[in-house]
Motif scaffolding. Sequence first.
Motif, PDB file in Angstrom:
ATOM      1  N   GLU A  72      -0.157  -5.940   5.629  1.00  0.00           N
ATOM      2  CA  GLU A  72      -0.916  -5.243   6.665  1.00  0.00           C
ATOM      3  C   GLU A  72      -1.536  -3.950   6.141  1.00  0.00           C
ATOM      4  OE1 GLU A  72       2.007  -4.711   9.691  1.00  0.00           O
ATOM      5  OE2 GLU A  72       1.820  -6.760  10.466  1.00  0.00           O
ATOM      6  N   GLY A  73      -1.234  -3.602   4.881  1.00  0.00           N
ATOM      7  CA  GLY A  73      -1.799  -2.405   4.277  1.00  0.00           C
ATOM      8  C   GLY A  73      -1.130  -1.112   4.691  1.00  0.00           C
ATOM      9  N   ARG A  74       0.083  -1.204   5.214  1.00  0.00           N
ATOM     10  CA  ARG A  74       0.765   0.004   5.693  1.00  0.00           C
ATOM     11  C   ARG A  74       1.584   0.677   4.597  1.00  0.00           C
ATOM     12  NH1 ARG A  74      -0.791   0.138  10.626  1.00  0.00           N
ATOM     13  NH2 ARG A  74      -1.103  -1.780  11.832  1.00  0.00           N
ATOM     14  N   ILE A  75       2.100  -0.088   3.656  1.00  0.00           N
ATOM     15  CA  ILE A  75       2.764   0.453   2.474  1.00  0.00           C
ATOM     16  C   ILE A  75       2.347  -0.394   1.276  1.00  0.00           C
ATOM     17  CG2 ILE A  75       4.784   1.401   3.686  1.00  0.00           C
ATOM     18  CD1 ILE A  75       6.350  -1.077   2.809  1.00  0.00           C
ATOM     19  N   ASN A  76       2.553   0.138   0.093  1.00  0.00           N
ATOM     20  CA  ASN A  76       2.223  -0.587  -1.138  1.00  0.00           C
ATOM     21  C   ASN A  76       3.500  -1.211  -1.694  1.00  0.00           C
ATOM     22  OD1 ASN A  76       1.062  -1.553  -3.483  1.00  0.00           O
ATOM     23  ND2 ASN A  76       0.976   0.455  -4.478  1.00  0.00           N
ATOM     24  N   PHE A  77       3.925  -2.319  -1.051  1.00  0.00           N
ATOM     25  CA  PHE A  77       5.172  -2.970  -1.462  1.00  0.00           C
ATOM     26  C   PHE A  77       4.908  -3.874  -2.665  1.00  0.00           C
ATOM     27  CE2 PHE A  77       8.284  -6.569  -0.746  1.00  0.00           C
ATOM     28  CZ  PHE A  77       9.392  -5.856  -1.198  1.00  0.00           C
ATOM     29  N   VAL A  78       5.680  -3.660  -3.734  1.00  0.00           N
ATOM     30  CA  VAL A  78       5.477  -4.426  -4.968  1.00  0.00           C
ATOM     31  C   VAL A  78       6.599  -5.427  -5.210  1.00  0.00           C
ATOM     32  CG1 VAL A  78       4.084  -2.618  -6.028  1.00  0.00           C
ATOM     33  CG2 VAL A  78       6.567  -2.628  -6.391  1.00  0.00           C
ATOM     34  N   GLY A  79       7.549  -5.552  -4.262  1.00  0.00           N
ATOM     35  CA  GLY A  79       8.606  -6.544  -4.386  1.00  0.00           C
ATOM     36  C   GLY A  79       9.955  -5.959  -4.743  1.00  0.00           C
ATOM     37  N   ASN A  80      10.876  -6.834  -5.082  1.00  0.00           N
ATOM     38  CA  ASN A  80      12.197  -6.403  -5.513  1.00  0.00           C
ATOM     39  C   ASN A  80      12.109  -5.687  -6.850  1.00  0.00           C
ATOM     40  OD1 ASN A  80      13.642  -7.486  -3.332  1.00  0.00           O
ATOM     41  ND2 ASN A  80      13.752  -9.513  -4.286  1.00  0.00           N
ATOM     42  N   VAL A  81      13.030  -4.745  -7.064  1.00  0.00           N
ATOM     43  CA  VAL A  81      13.086  -4.046  -8.344  1.00  0.00           C
ATOM     44  C   VAL A  81      14.548  -3.928  -8.760  1.00  0.00           C
ATOM     45  CG1 VAL A  81      13.106  -1.769  -7.222  1.00  0.00           C
ATOM     46  CG2 VAL A  81      12.400  -1.970  -9.612  1.00  0.00           C
ATOM     47  N   GLU A  82      14.846  -4.333  -9.986  1.00  0.00           N
ATOM     48  CA  GLU A  82      16.198  -4.171 -10.509  1.00  0.00           C
ATOM     49  C   GLU A  82      16.421  -2.726 -10.928  1.00  0.00           C
ATOM     50  OE1 GLU A  82      17.753  -7.228 -13.144  1.00  0.00           O
ATOM     51  OE2 GLU A  82      15.936  -8.398 -12.788  1.00  0.00           O
ATOM     52  N   ALA A  83      17.682  -2.324 -11.014  1.00  0.00           N
ATOM     53  CA  ALA A  83      18.009  -0.938 -11.344  1.00  0.00           C
ATOM     54  C   ALA A  83      17.391  -0.519 -12.679  1.00  0.00           C
ATOM     55  CB  ALA A  83      19.526  -0.763 -11.376  1.00  0.00           C
ATOM     56  N   ARG A  84      17.419  -1.412 -13.663  1.00  0.00           N
ATOM     57  CA  ARG A  84      16.867  -1.079 -14.976  1.00  0.00           C
ATOM     58  C   ARG A  84      15.384  -0.741 -14.887  1.00  0.00           C
ATOM     59  NH1 ARG A  84      17.369  -5.844 -19.067  1.00  0.00           N
ATOM     60  NH2 ARG A  84      15.949  -6.741 -17.516  1.00  0.00           N
ATOM     61  N   GLU A  85      14.610  -1.591 -14.195  1.00  0.00           N
ATOM     62  CA  GLU A  85      13.182  -1.349 -14.060  1.00  0.00           C
ATOM     63  C   GLU A  85      12.903  -0.100 -13.228  1.00  0.00           C
ATOM     64  OE1 GLU A  85      14.440  -4.536 -13.970  1.00  0.00           O
ATOM     65  OE2 GLU A  85      13.614  -4.812 -15.986  1.00  0.00           O
ATOM     66  N   ALA A  86      13.759   0.153 -12.237  1.00  0.00           N
ATOM     67  CA  ALA A  86      13.578   1.349 -11.410  1.00  0.00           C
ATOM     68  C   ALA A  86      13.711   2.606 -12.259  1.00  0.00           C
ATOM     69  CB  ALA A  86      14.600   1.362 -10.275  1.00  0.00           C
ATOM     70  N   VAL A  87      14.710   2.630 -13.145  1.00  0.00           N
ATOM     71  CA  VAL A  87      14.914   3.786 -14.017  1.00  0.00           C
ATOM     72  C   VAL A  87      13.756   3.925 -15.008  1.00  0.00           C
ATOM     73  CG1 VAL A  87      16.401   4.788 -15.793  1.00  0.00           C
ATOM     74  CG2 VAL A  87      17.424   3.719 -13.786  1.00  0.00           C
TER      75      VAL A  87
END
Length: 347
Positions: free
Chosen positions: A205-220
């Motif tokens: 809907e264009g309300r947030i830029n959701f890119v999907g699930n993220v693992e802890a490693r990629e988040a860091v």
Amino acid sequence: MRIIVDAMGGDNAPQAPVQGALQAVKEYGIEVVLVGRGEEILKAVHNEGVAELPQGLSITHADQVVEMCDNPATAFKEKKDSSLTVGLNMVKSGEGDAFVSAGSTGALLAAATLLVKRIKGIRRAAMAPVVPTGGGGAVLVDCGATAEGTPEFLLQFAFMGSYYAERVLGRPEPKVGLLNIGAEPSKGTALQQETYKLLKKAGEEGRINFVGNVEAREAVEGAVDVIVADGYSGNIFLKTMEGAGLFLGREIKKMFMRNLRSKIAALLVKDGIKAFKRLMDSGEVGGTALVGISKPVIKAHGSSDGYAMKNAVRQAVEFTRSGIIEDITENVAHMRLPVKPAVKDGE
């Protein structure tokens, strides 16, 4: 702008809050009100070599102190003349623009929720620290305010974290990721799977830029600007990062202190070492914003020194000026799940 500071909260109170307040008044050109036991606050001011309160700094007396051993859910009621309760009531009544405390996290959250109140329509307030990542930092929301979440809670966390990243961190269209054990939509518990569907819809809907699930490693590593989590998972993520930072810091120090040659090498890279220490130092950020509360509230670390308290005041100023609360208020309808009609008997 007037920032209310809990002068009696934290391991190093009242000296650290006083140091931070003195620095903040001088550097940011704002007003700061120190709330707590007046005589102890004045003594701390004098300990800093300041004979009289500088312009912009004032004291509001509060005789009681919320201790770490107090029941966090009821302490603000039982100690109505505490620095925590008095300070939050000042913000509630408009006598201050924001509140900063290094005191009990549970007591602050309970008091902010019941005294200052949540934004109408927000189900739970969340703690949203900025954690160091390879992408220049990310908003982690939630990191422990609500241990057991629901898909609706996490949907709201995603929106609030997105507004924070955009307004405070200056990230246009911040990338929002759901902390999970894998990238596939089917990963995680029922909570993550249902939340994924809600965030995906909000993204479409264009309300947030959701890119999907993220693992802890990629988040860091910096894959996203906003890390959405239930408070239980988020707190483990945060404490693991803190522990890893301390461990790496100790190991680097041991490596460079091993012999004369390594000590010389340390001198050659000392600027890089200092930069690494600043990156992992929570005092550089100052504190954690409680998003979802109707007025700005900042939780500083319990062990904050004067420098960290000054930065917590800076964060309160940035939060107040950002317009995040207005963003949440205006868009809260998009963060709610439709209410299912009640089923009548016989249907």
